[in-house]
Scaffold this active site. Structure first.
Site, PDB file in Angstrom:
ATOM      1  N   ASP A 154      45.796  62.202  39.930  1.00 21.92           N
ATOM      2  CA  ASP A 154      46.260  63.335  39.390  1.00 21.92           C
ATOM      3  C   ASP A 154      45.932  63.918  38.108  1.00 21.92           C
ATOM      4  O   ASP A 154      46.451  64.453  37.414  1.00 21.92           O
ATOM      5  CB  ASP A 154      47.909  62.998  39.252  1.00 21.92           C
ATOM      6  CG  ASP A 154      48.131  61.714  38.477  1.00 21.92           C
ATOM      7  OD1 ASP A 154      47.086  61.523  37.388  1.00 21.92           O
ATOM      8  OD2 ASP A 154      49.293  61.089  38.379  1.00 21.92           O
ATOM      9  N   HIS A 158      44.721  54.698  22.807  1.00 18.53           N
ATOM     10  CA  HIS A 158      43.872  55.722  23.555  1.00 18.53           C
ATOM     11  C   HIS A 158      43.057  56.609  22.812  1.00 18.53           C
ATOM     12  O   HIS A 158      43.404  56.848  21.452  1.00 18.53           O
ATOM     13  CB  HIS A 158      44.969  56.256  24.259  1.00 18.53           C
ATOM     14  CG  HIS A 158      44.232  57.210  25.587  1.00 18.53           C
ATOM     15  ND1 HIS A 158      43.685  58.425  25.201  1.00 18.53           N
ATOM     16  CD2 HIS A 158      44.393  57.128  26.597  1.00 18.53           C
ATOM     17  CE1 HIS A 158      43.061  58.998  26.238  1.00 18.53           C
ATOM     18  NE2 HIS A 158      43.617  58.433  27.202  1.00 18.53           N
ATOM     19  N   GLU A 178      45.644  58.031  46.618  1.00 18.22           N
ATOM     20  CA  GLU A 178      46.926  57.760  45.938  1.00 18.22           C
ATOM     21  C   GLU A 178      47.567  59.207  45.981  1.00 18.22           C
ATOM     22  O   GLU A 178      48.118  59.798  45.219  1.00 18.22           O
ATOM     23  CB  GLU A 178      46.571  57.715  44.379  1.00 18.22           C
ATOM     24  CG  GLU A 178      47.705  56.869  43.719  1.00 18.22           C
ATOM     25  CD  GLU A 178      47.323  56.616  42.253  1.00 18.22           C
ATOM     26  OE1 GLU A 178      47.475  57.651  41.474  1.00 18.22           O
ATOM     27  OE2 GLU A 178      47.151  55.627  41.848  1.00 18.22           O
ATOM     28  N   HIS A 210      50.013  57.087  26.182  1.00 16.17           N
ATOM     29  CA  HIS A 210      49.006  58.009  26.039  1.00 16.17           C
ATOM     30  C   HIS A 210      49.510  59.405  26.663  1.00 16.17           C
ATOM     31  O   HIS A 210      48.907  60.446  26.719  1.00 16.17           O
ATOM     32  CB  HIS A 210      47.683  57.764  26.582  1.00 16.17           C
ATOM     33  CG  HIS A 210      47.774  57.928  27.952  1.00 16.17           C
ATOM     34  ND1 HIS A 210      47.722  59.045  28.989  1.00 16.17           N
ATOM     35  CD2 HIS A 210      47.730  56.596  28.919  1.00 16.17           C
ATOM     36  CE1 HIS A 210      47.588  58.351  30.215  1.00 16.17           C
ATOM     37  NE2 HIS A 210      47.559  57.154  30.171  1.00 16.17           N
ATOM     38  N   ARG A 215      50.827  62.967  27.791  1.00 14.40           N
ATOM     39  CA  ARG A 215      51.085  64.409  26.981  1.00 14.40           C
ATOM     40  C   ARG A 215      52.505  64.730  26.616  1.00 14.40           C
ATOM     41  O   ARG A 215      52.882  65.334  25.643  1.00 14.40           O
ATOM     42  CB  ARG A 215      50.386  65.514  27.818  1.00 14.40           C
ATOM     43  CG  ARG A 215      48.945  65.627  27.449  1.00 14.40           C
ATOM     44  CD  ARG A 215      48.288  66.734  28.441  1.00 14.40           C
ATOM     45  NE  ARG A 215      47.235  67.484  27.911  1.00 14.40           N
ATOM     46  CZ  ARG A 215      45.983  66.671  28.118  1.00 14.40           C
ATOM     47  NH1 ARG A 215      45.790  65.319  28.706  1.00 14.40           N
ATOM     48  NH2 ARG A 215      45.087  67.059  27.577  1.00 14.40           N
ATOM     49  N   GLU A 248      50.329  66.069  35.241  1.00 13.59           N
ATOM     50  CA  GLU A 248      49.818  65.084  36.445  1.00 13.59           C
ATOM     51  C   GLU A 248      50.660  65.456  37.518  1.00 13.59           C
ATOM     52  O   GLU A 248      50.096  65.635  38.804  1.00 13.59           O
ATOM     53  CB  GLU A 248      49.971  63.571  36.182  1.00 13.59           C
ATOM     54  CG  GLU A 248      48.819  63.404  35.219  1.00 13.59           C
ATOM     55  CD  GLU A 248      49.182  63.646  33.691  1.00 13.59           C
ATOM     56  OE1 GLU A 248      50.283  64.063  33.258  1.00 13.59           O
ATOM     57  OE2 GLU A 248      48.160  63.226  32.910  1.00 13.59           O
TER      58      GLU A 248
HETATM   59  C1  UD1 Z   1      43.664  61.930  31.131  1.00 12.28           C
HETATM   60  C2  UD1 Z   1      44.484  62.473  32.128  1.00 12.28           C
HETATM   61  C3  UD1 Z   1      45.582  61.844  32.536  1.00 12.28           C
HETATM   62  C4  UD1 Z   1      45.394  60.232  32.605  1.00 12.28           C
HETATM   63  C5  UD1 Z   1      44.568  59.991  31.224  1.00 12.28           C
HETATM   64  C6  UD1 Z   1      44.141  58.254  31.344  1.00 12.28           C
HETATM   65  C7  UD1 Z   1      44.559  65.087  32.561  1.00 12.28           C
HETATM   66  C8  UD1 Z   1      45.022  66.227  32.219  1.00 12.28           C
HETATM   67  N1  UD1 Z   1      45.023  63.738  31.804  1.00 12.28           N
HETATM   68  O1  UD1 Z   1      44.340  62.195  29.951  1.00 12.28           O
HETATM   69  O2  UD1 Z   1      46.392  61.995  33.553  1.00 12.28           O
HETATM   70  O3  UD1 Z   1      46.634  59.462  32.674  1.00 12.28           O
HETATM   71  O4  UD1 Z   1      43.343  60.560  31.071  1.00 12.28           O
HETATM   72  O5  UD1 Z   1      43.762  57.966  30.208  1.00 12.28           O
HETATM   73  O6  UD1 Z   1      43.541  65.016  33.533  1.00 12.28           O
HETATM   74  N2  UD1 Z   1      38.593  61.218  24.325  1.00 12.28           N
HETATM   75  C9  UD1 Z   1      37.531  60.517  23.817  1.00 12.28           C
HETATM   76  N3  UD1 Z   1      36.916  59.748  24.601  1.00 12.28           N
HETATM   77  C10 UD1 Z   1      37.251  59.354  25.843  1.00 12.28           C
HETATM   78  C11 UD1 Z   1      38.504  59.722  26.486  1.00 12.28           C
HETATM   79  C12 UD1 Z   1      39.177  60.754  25.567  1.00 12.28           C
HETATM   80  O7  UD1 Z   1      37.393  60.942  22.940  1.00 12.28           O
HETATM   81  O8  UD1 Z   1      36.655  58.358  26.512  1.00 12.28           O
HETATM   82  C13 UD1 Z   1      39.609  61.941  23.542  1.00 12.28           C
HETATM   83  C14 UD1 Z   1      38.801  63.440  23.379  1.00 12.28           C
HETATM   84  O9  UD1 Z   1      39.312  64.038  22.147  1.00 12.28           O
HETATM   85  C15 UD1 Z   1      39.717  64.117  24.469  1.00 12.28           C
HETATM   86  C16 UD1 Z   1      40.915  63.717  24.630  1.00 12.28           C
HETATM   87  O10 UD1 Z   1      41.015  62.269  24.161  1.00 12.28           O
HETATM   88  O11 UD1 Z   1      39.437  65.660  24.523  1.00 12.28           O
HETATM   89  C17 UD1 Z   1      41.944  64.006  25.916  1.00 12.28           C
HETATM   90  O12 UD1 Z   1      41.042  63.440  26.962  1.00 12.28           O
HETATM   91  P1  UD1 Z   1      41.563  64.167  28.465  1.00 12.28           P
HETATM   92  O13 UD1 Z   1      40.935  63.781  29.484  1.00 12.28           O
HETATM   93  O14 UD1 Z   1      41.641  65.693  28.184  1.00 12.28           O
HETATM   94  O15 UD1 Z   1      43.089  63.759  28.571  1.00 12.28           O
HETATM   95  P2  UD1 Z   1      43.992  62.356  28.373  1.00 12.28           P
HETATM   96  O16 UD1 Z   1      45.186  62.258  27.517  1.00 12.28           O
HETATM   97  O17 UD1 Z   1      42.737  61.157  28.134  1.00 12.28           O
HETATM   98  N1  UDP Z   2      43.267  49.939  30.614  1.00 14.08           N
HETATM   99  C1  UDP Z   2      42.075  49.286  30.138  1.00 14.08           C
HETATM  100  N2  UDP Z   2      41.874  49.235  28.878  1.00 14.08           N
HETATM  101  C2  UDP Z   2      42.984  49.521  27.995  1.00 14.08           C
HETATM  102  C3  UDP Z   2      44.039  49.981  28.645  1.00 14.08           C
HETATM  103  C4  UDP Z   2      44.415  50.138  29.801  1.00 14.08           C
HETATM  104  O1  UDP Z   2      41.073  49.238  30.992  1.00 14.08           O
HETATM  105  O2  UDP Z   2      42.695  49.325  26.816  1.00 14.08           O
HETATM  106  C5  UDP Z   2      43.411  50.054  32.241  1.00 14.08           C
HETATM  107  C6  UDP Z   2      44.789  49.597  32.865  1.00 14.08           C
HETATM  108  O3  UDP Z   2      44.733  48.280  33.189  1.00 14.08           O
HETATM  109  C7  UDP Z   2      44.741  50.450  33.997  1.00 14.08           C
HETATM  110  C8  UDP Z   2      44.171  51.715  33.518  1.00 14.08           C
HETATM  111  O4  UDP Z   2      43.351  51.425  32.402  1.00 14.08           O
HETATM  112  O5  UDP Z   2      44.306  50.199  35.102  1.00 14.08           O
HETATM  113  C9  UDP Z   2      45.153  52.771  33.182  1.00 14.08           C
HETATM  114  O6  UDP Z   2      44.803  53.975  32.337  1.00 14.08           O
HETATM  115  P1  UDP Z   2      45.357  54.865  31.709  1.00 14.08           P
HETATM  116  O7  UDP Z   2      46.734  54.277  30.975  1.00 14.08           O
HETATM  117  O8  UDP Z   2      44.467  55.475  30.635  1.00 14.08           O
HETATM  118  O9  UDP Z   2      45.936  55.868  32.498  1.00 14.08           O
HETATM  119  P2  UDP Z   2      47.036  56.356  33.707  1.00 14.08           P
HETATM  120  O10 UDP Z   2      47.129  55.046  34.818  1.00 14.08           O
HETATM  121  O11 UDP Z   2      48.297  56.458  32.852  1.00 14.08           O
HETATM  122  O12 UDP Z   2      46.648  57.510  34.421  1.00 14.08           O
END
Ligand code: UD1
Ligand code: UDP
Length: 375
Positions: free
Chosen positions: A98, A248, A120, A215, A217, A134
């Site tokens: 999602d 995160h 999924e 994490h 939103r 999502e």
């Molecule tokens: C995204 C997904 C969410 C998922 C989550 C898993 C969308 C809209 N959101 O949310 O569904 O649950 O990932 O973790 O698709 N950033 C870094 N390095 C990284 C990752 C993120 O610096 O490796 C920072 C950056 O500033 C980036 C921000 O986090 O712009 C947000 O990342 P983004 O993928 O847009 O949203 P998530 O909150 O991570």
């Molecule tokens: N996870 C990880 N390292 C961490 C925190 C979570 O590898 O420090 C793994 C966790 O076991 C799960 C996945 O990341 O498999 C979940 O990711 P996240 O919570 O970012 O996204 P969501 O599942 O909510 O989309």
């Protein structure tokens, strides 16, 4: 016939959940040519997963920008996919879950009339703003997808209720269990080095580990303030126990968490962990506090209670199984439910039972069989 299957993913959880599918397809070279197209919506957190499963991107679009907006990601993925499809046309595109990568990649494939498989599929909360965005992303992928790989019977029913033909819906289990089984075996045989910033002590009843992730939103702002308040209160109440939170990288998470929880003796704010040490930590912990989707699926498999800091869940199976409880983001509620787990042995034991409503570790095999039949 060898079918080229592009697995398009960009974030940590998509990579974890598609890694075992890539490995399964790669084991069958007479049937499949799997391609990894990494949007890199996440950069560091994606690379962490790729390394552990030994994956290498065939195309890496390197899209992440600091503090990117939803529009930034959607537009960048659409553009990148359009260009990639002009150069190379896979027989099928697979998206997972999602995220905005999943939605935009599915849409881009539809524009080129390329069949889409959705891994999924069928999770729903029924509230289009929770989780945000999502719930909308996965709803929008559904009418685009040709093959729907539903993790559970409930997910299948959700799809049938939206008039998706039953011949296109397959209950496979969630591929996260395939990934988890691989990694949990590894870490039990050969524990990884203790993550940096982790407390040194051995965990047991005298010194328990509470593992935290967060994490979402829709929790930004007041929700996060309240979650942090609850964690601070619990840490004060239980100075003998350790609270570990791999934070995160989203700046909207980093800022409140460090401001409100930094500098406390038994709260350990550490970097997002590689999947191996994180699975090790889940296996060590007493219980989890989390708003993560994946963690709700993994905790029941490991028999670890998880208090879900959300108002609603698209994974009711974990709640029905008894391992997960929805506690929302109200500080008082989080504290009272956590105290119950800490102080009431019967309540703890009743949630601890290992149960696995999400799969048996063979989801990827089932998906590959269907791809062989239908693509
Ligand atoms: C995204 C997904 C969410 C998922 C989550 C898993 C969308 C809209 N959101 O949310 O569904 O649950 O990932 O973790 O698709 N950033 C870094 N390095 C990284 C990752 C993120 O610096 O490796 C920072 C950056 O500033 C980036 C921000 O986090 O712009 C947000 O990342 P983004 O993928 O847009 O949203 P998530 O909150 O991570
Ligand atoms: N996870 C990880 N390292 C961490 C925190 C979570 O590898 O420090 C793994 C966790 O076991 C799960 C996945 O990341 O498999 C979940 O990711 P996240 O919570 O970012 O996204 P969501 O599942 O909510 O989309």
């Amino acid at each position: 016939m060898v079918r080229s299957i592009a697995l398009v993913f960009g974030t940590r959880p998509e990579a974890i959940k598609l890694a075992p599918l890539y490995l399964e397809l790669a084991r069958r070279p007479g049937e499949f040519k799997p391609l990894i197209w990494a949007t890199a919506q996440h950069r560091q957190m994606l690379d962490q997963v790729m390394e552990i499963f030994g994956l290498k991107a065939d195309r890496d679009f390197n899209l992440m920008k600091p503090s990117q907006t939803l529009t930034d990601v959607t537009v960048a993925v659409l553009k990148a996919m359009e260009k990639a499809f002009a150069e190379e046309r896979p027989d099928c595109v697979i998206v997972q879950g999602d995220t905005t990568t999943a939605f935009a990649a599915a849409l881009a494939a539809y524009y080129q009339r390329i069949p889409v498989g959705h891994v999924e599929a069928g999770l729903r909360t029924g509230d289009k703003f929770a989780p945000y965005p999502e719930e909308m992303n996965r709803r929008l992928v559904t009418p685009i997808a040709d093959l729907h790989f539903a993790p559970t019977e409930q997910a299948r029913r959700n799809l049938l209720a939206e008039e998706i033909p039953s011949k296109d819906v397959f209950v496979t289990g969630n591929t996260v269990i395939d990934a988890l089984q691989i990694v949990v075996d590894m870490v039990r045989r050969d524990p990884p080095p203790r993550p940096k910033g982790f407390p040194e002590e051995t965990f047991g009843d005298e010194r328990r580990l509470v593992l935290i992730t967060g994490h979402r939103r829709e929790n930004f702002g007041a929700g996060f303030e309240s979650i942090c308040k609850a964690i601070a209160e619990l840490a004060e109440r239980y100075p003998q126990h350790e609270f570990v939170y791999p934070v995160h990288l989203n700046p909207n998470v980093q800022e409140p968490v460090h401001r409100l929880l930094g500098g406390r003796k038994n709260i350990h704010l550490i970097k997002p962990q590689d999947y191996k040490p994180f699975v090790w930590a889940m296996d060590q912990c007493y219980f989890l506090l989390s708003d993560s989707g994946g963690v709700q699926e993994e905790a029941p498999h490991l028999g670890k209670p998880v208090l879900v800091m959300r108002e609603t869940t698209e994974r009711p199976e974990a709640v029905e199984a008894g391992t997960a409880r929805l506690v929302g983001t109200d500080a008082e509620k989080i504290v009272s439910e956590a105290v119950r787990l800490m102080d009431d042995r019967d309540a703890y034991e009743s949630m601890r039972r290992a149960h696995n409503p999400f799969g048996d570790g063979k989801a990827c095999h089932r998906i590959a069989e269907k791809l062989a039949e239908r693509i």
